[in-house]
Write an enzyme that holds these catalytic residues in place. Structure first.
Site, PDB file in Angstrom:
ATOM      1  CB  CYS A  77      -0.899  -0.023   1.228  1.00 16.43           C
ATOM      2  SG  CYS A  77      -1.930   1.450   1.378  1.00 16.43           S
TER       3      CYS A  77
ATOM      4  CB  CYS B   2      -7.586   0.063  -3.938  1.00 17.74           C
ATOM      5  SG  CYS B   2      -9.313  -0.091  -4.163  1.00 17.74           S
TER       6      CYS B   2
HETATM    7  N1  SAH Z   1      -6.667   0.816   6.490  1.00 19.70           N
HETATM    8  C1  SAH Z   1      -7.932   0.402   5.939  1.00 19.70           C
HETATM    9  C2  SAH Z   1      -8.470   1.285   4.854  1.00 19.70           C
HETATM   10  C3  SAH Z   1      -7.541   1.742   3.743  1.00 19.70           C
HETATM   11  S1  SAH Z   1      -7.098   0.669   2.453  1.00 19.70           S
HETATM   12  C4  SAH Z   1      -7.842  -1.033   5.493  1.00 19.70           C
HETATM   13  O1  SAH Z   1      -6.757  -1.603   5.542  1.00 19.70           O
HETATM   14  O2  SAH Z   1      -8.855  -1.607   5.140  1.00 19.70           O
HETATM   15  C5  SAH Z   1      -8.492   0.330   1.448  1.00 19.70           C
HETATM   16  C6  SAH Z   1      -8.340  -1.006   0.685  1.00 19.70           C
HETATM   17  O3  SAH Z   1      -7.379  -0.923  -0.392  1.00 19.70           O
HETATM   18  C7  SAH Z   1      -7.838  -2.097   1.603  1.00 19.70           C
HETATM   19  O4  SAH Z   1      -8.470  -3.298   1.374  1.00 19.70           O
HETATM   20  C8  SAH Z   1      -6.390  -2.167   1.193  1.00 19.70           C
HETATM   21  O5  SAH Z   1      -5.794  -3.324   1.617  1.00 19.70           O
HETATM   22  C9  SAH Z   1      -6.486  -2.013  -0.311  1.00 19.70           C
HETATM   23  N2  SAH Z   1      -5.200  -1.708  -0.935  1.00 19.70           N
HETATM   24  C10 SAH Z   1      -4.132  -1.129  -0.364  1.00 19.70           C
HETATM   25  N3  SAH Z   1      -3.114  -1.023  -1.243  1.00 19.70           N
HETATM   26  C11 SAH Z   1      -3.539  -1.559  -2.403  1.00 19.70           C
HETATM   27  C12 SAH Z   1      -2.958  -1.693  -3.699  1.00 19.70           C
HETATM   28  N4  SAH Z   1      -1.730  -1.256  -3.952  1.00 19.70           N
HETATM   29  N5  SAH Z   1      -3.705  -2.262  -4.653  1.00 19.70           N
HETATM   30  C13 SAH Z   1      -4.960  -2.681  -4.412  1.00 19.70           C
HETATM   31  N6  SAH Z   1      -5.570  -2.554  -3.216  1.00 19.70           N
HETATM   32  C14 SAH Z   1      -4.878  -1.997  -2.211  1.00 19.70           C
END
Ligand code: SAH
Length: 387
Positions: A142, A363
Site C-alpha cells: 500500500c 485502491c
Molecule cells: N486501512 C484500511 C483502509 C484503507 S485501504 C484497510 O486496511 O482496510 C483500502 C483497501 O485498499 C484495503 O483493502 C487495502 O488493503 C487495499 N489496498 C491497499 N493497497 C492496495 C494496492 N496497492 N492495490 C490494491 N488494493 C490496495
C-alpha cells in the site's frame, strides 16, 4: 511504527464522549454529529433542537458562513460567530481520470494534505475518504503505508472531504445526490481513529445531513479487533475487512497488524459482529491479488476453510502498482481461478474493477502529502507521484 506502538495507539483511544475540536477558542461545528451539536448549543445557553437546523445549513446546503443561515436570528448568528467556527480545507489539486474518477488533494494543515477520490458508476457515485494523515500499519503493498504516519484526522477534516467533494461536483446534497456511497478506504486506518471517524460516519447517515443508509457507508479495516468489537454497539454501518491472506504466516508478513491481532482473534470478532444482526448483515472481505504471493490455488482453498459459514462477500482487488512496491498484480487467469474456487464452495465473490489508476487514485495508491513522524520514509525509497 512497530506493532507495540500500534497497540498503544488503540489503548490510548477510548471512544471519547466528547469529540469536539476547539480552534482559537471556537468550537468547530463541521465535524459534530447531532448529539455533539446539541451539547454545544446547550453549552451556549440555546435549545438542543438548533442542532438539526445548523446541520441542514452546513451539510445539505453547503453553507459555512453563519451570516448566510437566514432562519437564525441575528442575535444567534452573532453568538455563533463568537463561539463557533466552520472550517473547510482548501483543495490544492484536482485530477481527473480518463474514466471519470476525480481525485482531490486537500490541505489539512501547513505540513499535511490528504486525498479523497470520487468514483462515478452507472447507478451510484462513491466517495473514498481518508481517516488519517498517512498510515501506521505499514502494509507493504500500500502506497499510503510507505509514506509513514503523521496524525489522526479530526472529525471536521474527515467529513469535510464529503462537504468539499459535493461543492466541487457542484451539487447540494438536499437537491441532488451525486455521492450515493462513502467508503473509508482512503489514507489511514479508520479504526485507529474511532473518536473522529464515528461522528463523521454518523453525520453521513443523519437525515438532517447526508442521509445515506447504513448499506452505503462502509468502514474498512485491516483488523483492529478491539474496535471491531466496539463498532457493533457504537455505530450501525457496513464493515469491510482487509484480509489479504488466509493464514497467519503470510498475513503477518503482508498485513503486519496480524502480528498483534491474529486470525484466531479476528475471525471470532467477525462472527460476533454479524451475530444477532439483521438477517442480511454480512462483512465484506477484501483480498488484494498479489502475483505469486497470495494467489495460489492452495490460498483459495485455505480461504474457503477460514471463512467457513461467515456471512460475507469477498471482493478480490487486482493489485494497483506504484513505484518500488516490490509487488506485481496477479494475472487475470490467477484472479479468475481464485474466484472460481470460492464460488464453487458457495461463497459470494466479485472482482473489483480498477478505477482511476492513470491518476494514482486507485485502491492503495493514495499518498497525499505526509510529514512522516515514524521515520519510515527515511528508510523507504521515495514514491514518485504523477501530476
Ligand atoms: N486501512 C484500511 C483502509 C484503507 S485501504 C484497510 O486496511 O482496510 C483500502 C483497501 O485498499 C484495503 O483493502 C487495502 O488493503 C487495499 N489496498 C491497499 N493497497 C492496495 C494496492 N496497492 N492495490 C490494491 N488494493 C490496495
Amino acid at each position: 511504527m512497530n506493532v507495540k506502538s500500534m497497540d498503544l495507539m488503540f489503548e490510548d483511544e477510548k471512544i471519547a464522549k466528547d469529540s469536539s475540536v476547539v480552534y482559537d477558542g471556537h468550537v468547530d461545528l463541521l465535524g459534530l454529529d447531532k448529539d455533539g451539536l446539541a451539547k454545544f448549543f446547550v453549552s451556549i445557553g440555546e435549545k438542543p433542537f438548533r442542532s438539526t437546523q445548523i446541520m441542514k445549513w452546513i451539510h445539505q446546503f453547503g453553507v459555512s458562513d453563519f451570516d448566510d443561515m437566514t432562519n437564525l436570528s441575528k442575535a444567534l448568528r452573532e453568538k455563533l460567530k463568537s463561539t463557533a467556527i466552520i472550517r473547510t480545507p482548501k483543495i490544492i489539486a484536482e485530477q481527473k481520470s480518463a474514466d471519470g474518477t476525480i481525485k482531490w488533494l486537500l490541505e489539512v494543515d501547513q505540513k499535511n494534505s490528504v486525498e479523497a477520490v470520487f468514483i462515478p458508476e452507472k447507478n451510484r457515485g462513491t466517495l473514498c475518504i481518508s481517516s488519517q494523515v498517512g498510515c501506521a500499519l505499514d502494509c507493504g503493498f500500500c502506497a499510503t503505508g510507505k509514506q509513514g504516519f503523521n496524525r489522526n484526522l479530526e472529525n471536521w477534516e474527515i467529513i469535510a472531504q464529503m462537504w468539499v467533494a459535493n461543492k466541487a461536483l457542484g451539487c447540494k446534497p438536499k437537491e441532488e445526490r451525486i455521492i450515493s456511497n462513502v467508503v473509508f478506504m482512503g489514507m489511514g486506518e479508520p479504526l485507529l481513529n474511532v473518536t473522529h471517524t464515528f461522528p463523521a460516519a454518523r453525520i453521513l447517515m443523519d437525515d438532517n445531513a447526508y442521509g445515506l443508509s447504513k448499506r452505503r457507508v462502509t468502514i474498512s479495516t485491516a483488523g483492529v479487533v478491539p474496535a471491531i468489537r466496539k463498532i457493533k454497539e457504537a455505530l450501525d454501518v457496513s464493515l469491510a475487512i482487509s484480509l489479504h491472506a488466509p493464514n497467519n504466516a503470510l498475513r503477518d508478513e503482508i498485513v503486519p497488524i496480524n502480528q498483534k491481532y491474529s486470525l484466531e482473534k479476528l475471525m471470532p470478532a467477525l462472527y460476533d459482529y454479524v451475530e444477532g444482526g439483521h438477517s442480511k448483515k454480512h462483512v465484506t472481505i477484501e483480498y488484494v491479488m498479489l502475483d505469486k504471493v497470495n494467489d495460489h490455488v492452495s490460498h483459495a482453498e485455505e480461504m474457503v476453510k477460514l471463512l467457513g459459514d461467515l456471512p460475507c462477500k469477498i471482493n478480490l482487488i487486482p493489485f494497483n502498482s506504484f513505484e518500488n512496491s516490490g509487488y506485481e498484480r496477479s494475472s487475470n487467469n490467477a484472479i479468475h481461478r481464485f474466484k472460481d474456487i470460492l464460488l464453487a464452495a458457495g461463497l459470494k465473490c466479485t472482482v473489483r474493477r480498477t478505477r482511476g489508476d492513470d491518476i494514482d487514485a486507485a485502491c492503495g495508491q493514495l499518498a497525499g502529502k505526509v510529514s512522516d513522524r515514524t521515520k519510515r520514509t527515511l528508510k523507504a525509497v521515495e514514491i514518485k507521484r504523477a501530476g
